[in-house]
Design a protein around this motif. Structure first.
Motif, short mmCIF file in Angstrom:
data_model
loop_
_atom_site.label_atom_id
_atom_site.label_comp_id
_atom_site.label_asym_id
_atom_site.label_seq_id
_atom_site.Cartn_x
_atom_site.Cartn_y
_atom_site.Cartn_z
N ALA A 154 0.82 -1.21 0.00
CA ALA A 154 0.00 0.00 0.00
C ALA A 154 0.86 1.26 0.00
O ALA A 154 0.52 2.24 -0.68
N LYS B 95 2.39 1.81 -3.45
CA LYS B 95 1.35 2.32 -4.35
C LYS B 95 1.13 3.81 -4.13
O LYS B 95 1.04 4.59 -5.09
N LYS B 96 1.07 4.21 -2.87
CA LYS B 96 0.82 5.62 -2.54
C LYS B 96 1.96 6.51 -3.04
O LYS B 96 1.72 7.56 -3.67
#
Length: 358
Positions: free
Chosen positions: A328, A331-332
Motif C-alpha cells: 500500500a 502504491k501511494k
C-alpha cells in the motif's frame, strides 16, 4: 556566490529561530547540547564528504553547537547496508542513507531513493519541495521504520555501466552478470541480465577480477575517482537505471524528541541546504569527471539504442505496477510521483534543456 547563499540561509534560519523563541516559553526552546554519532553506508568519496559530513557541519553551524554530529564511515557502527537498523536501535543517533538499501524490508524506498522510472535531478527538487514529496517521505519512514527523516542530498544521473564489453542493444545485455542495486536488480533480470547486489567496497575488485561483466555505481565524478575506467574499457550511457536519486538523514526517534522545536526546524533547513549544495556540487564534479573520462586513452563511450531505452522504460513501469498491488505504501508513493511526472509534461515546451545554449 555559493558562500553568500549559504550565509543568507543560515542567517535566515537563525532569525527564524529567534522569532519563534520570542513567542514561546524559554524552557520549551532550550536544548541541552548533544553529541551524536552518524552511521553511513559510505567508505569514503563525495557521498561521505559532500553529503554526510557537510550536513553534519551545517547542523553544527545552524544550531550554534547545540547539536554536534560525528560522522563515521561504513561498517564502523554497524552493517553498511543496515543503517536504518543501526539508528532504530540507538547504536547511532543519526544515519546518512540511501532508502533503497532497505529493499528487503520495504521496496517503497526505491521511489524516494531513485529508480529507473523516476526523476531527473531537476525534477526531484520540484517533487520534494513543491509537490509534497519530502513530506510523504517523512510520513513513510515514521510509519514503517519508526525513525525521523530529513531529505539531505540530491544524487546525480549515473553512468549506466562500466563494462568489459560494449552494450547497445538488449541482445548485447542479455546474459551479462551485472552488479547493481535497488529496483534495477529485478528489472534488469526481466531484460535478460543476471544481477548481483554487493557492498561498495566489493565493487572494484569484482569488476577487476571479472567476477561481474559490468557494474553501475554513480555519476562520472565519483566513478572517475573510483577508477573503474582503468579496469573496464567500455562506459555505457545514458543512466536509464538511475536518472537521479536522493539521500536521507535519519534520526532515532527518542534522540529527536529531546531537541527543541527551534533546533528541529534548523536541522530541517540544514537538510534542504545540503540537498541544494549536493545538487550543484555533484553536477560540477560530473562535468569535470566526464571530460576527464572522455580524454582517457583506451576508454570507449557507448550509447544505448533507443530500442533498449524504451524497453527499459516499459519494464520499469510494469515492475512498479506489480509492486503497487502488494504494498500500500509503495502504491501511494508511486502514484504520487507519477502524478507529479504528468503535471510537468509541458516543461520542455517552454524551458530549454540544460546545456542547450552553446
Amino acid at each position: 556566490m555559493i558562500k553568500s547563499v549559504r550565509s543568507f540561509a543560515i542567517g535566515a534560519a537563525l532569525m527564524c529561530g529567534v522569532a519563534v523563541a520570542a513567542v514561546q516559553p524559554a524552557a520549551a526552546q532550550a536544548t541541552k547540547p548533544v553529541e551524536w554519532s552518524m552511521a553511513t553506508p559510505w567508505a569514503g568519496g563525495h557521498w561521505l564528504d559532500i553529503g554526510a559530513k557537510r550536513f553534519a557541519e551545517l547542523v553544527g553551524q545552524m544550531t550554534e553547537g547545540r547539536v554536534k554530529i560525528n560522522v563515521f564511515p561504513a561498517g564502523t557502527l554497524g552493517s553498511a547496508l543496515k543503517v536504518t537498523e543501526t539508528v532504530q536501535s540507538g547504536i547511532a543517533e543519526v544515519g546518512h542513507n540511501w532508502p533503497a538499501y532497505d529493499w528487503g524490508i520495504d521496496r517503497t524506498g526505491v521511489i524516494f531513493g531513485g529508480w529507473s522510472g523516476g526523476l531527473t535531478p531537476e525534477e526531484y527538487m520540484l517533487w520534494l519541495y513543491n509537490y509534497g514529496g519530502a513530506d510523504l517521505w517523512k510520513q513513510w519512514r515514521q510509519e514503517v521504520s519508526g525513525v525521523v527523516v530529513v531529505p539531505c542530498g540530491l544524487l546525480e544521473t549515473e553512468i549506466f555501466m562500466h563494462a568489459h564489453k560494449p552494450v547497445r542493444t538488449l541482445e548485447d545485455y542479455k546474459g551479462m552478470k551485472v552488479r547493481t542495486s535497488g529496483a534495477w536488480a529485478e528489472i534488469a533480470t526481466d531484460l535478460g541480465a543476471s544481477t548481483v547486489v554487493m557492498a561498495g567496497s566489493e565493487v572494484f575488485p569484482a569488476l577487476e577480477r571479472k567476477v561481474v561483466d559490468g557494474i553501475e555505481w554513480g555519476g562520472p565524478g565519483i566513478n572517475m575517482s573510483a577508477g573503474f575506467h582503468k579496469i573496464a574499457k567500455y562506459i555505457i550511457t545514458p543512466g536509464i537505471h538511475q536518472p537521479s536519486g536522493a539521500h536521507e538523514c535519519m534520526f532515532n526517534k527518542d534522540a529527536w524528541a529531546k531537541l527543541s522545536d527551534k533546533d528541529k526546524g534548523l536541522i530541517e533547513l540544514a537538510g534542504k541546504l545540503t540537498t541544494y549544495e549536493t545538487f550543484i556540487g555533484y553536477a560540477k564534479e560530473d562535468l569535470a569527471g566526464y571530460a576527464f573520462l572522455k580524454s582517457q586513452p583506451g576508454v570507449e563511450f557507448v550509447e544505448l539504442d533507443e530500442s533498449f531505452i524504451e524497453a527499459a522504460r516499459k519494464a520499469s513501469f510494469a515492475w512498479a505496477d506489480k509492486q503497487s498491488g502488494a504494498n500500500a505504501w509503495f502504491k501511494k508513493a508511486y502514484e504520487h510521483q507519477r502524478a507529479f511526472q504528468a503535471s510537468i509534461k509541458d516543461w520542455s515546451k517552454f524551458r530549454l534543456p540544460i546545456g542547450a545554449a552553446q
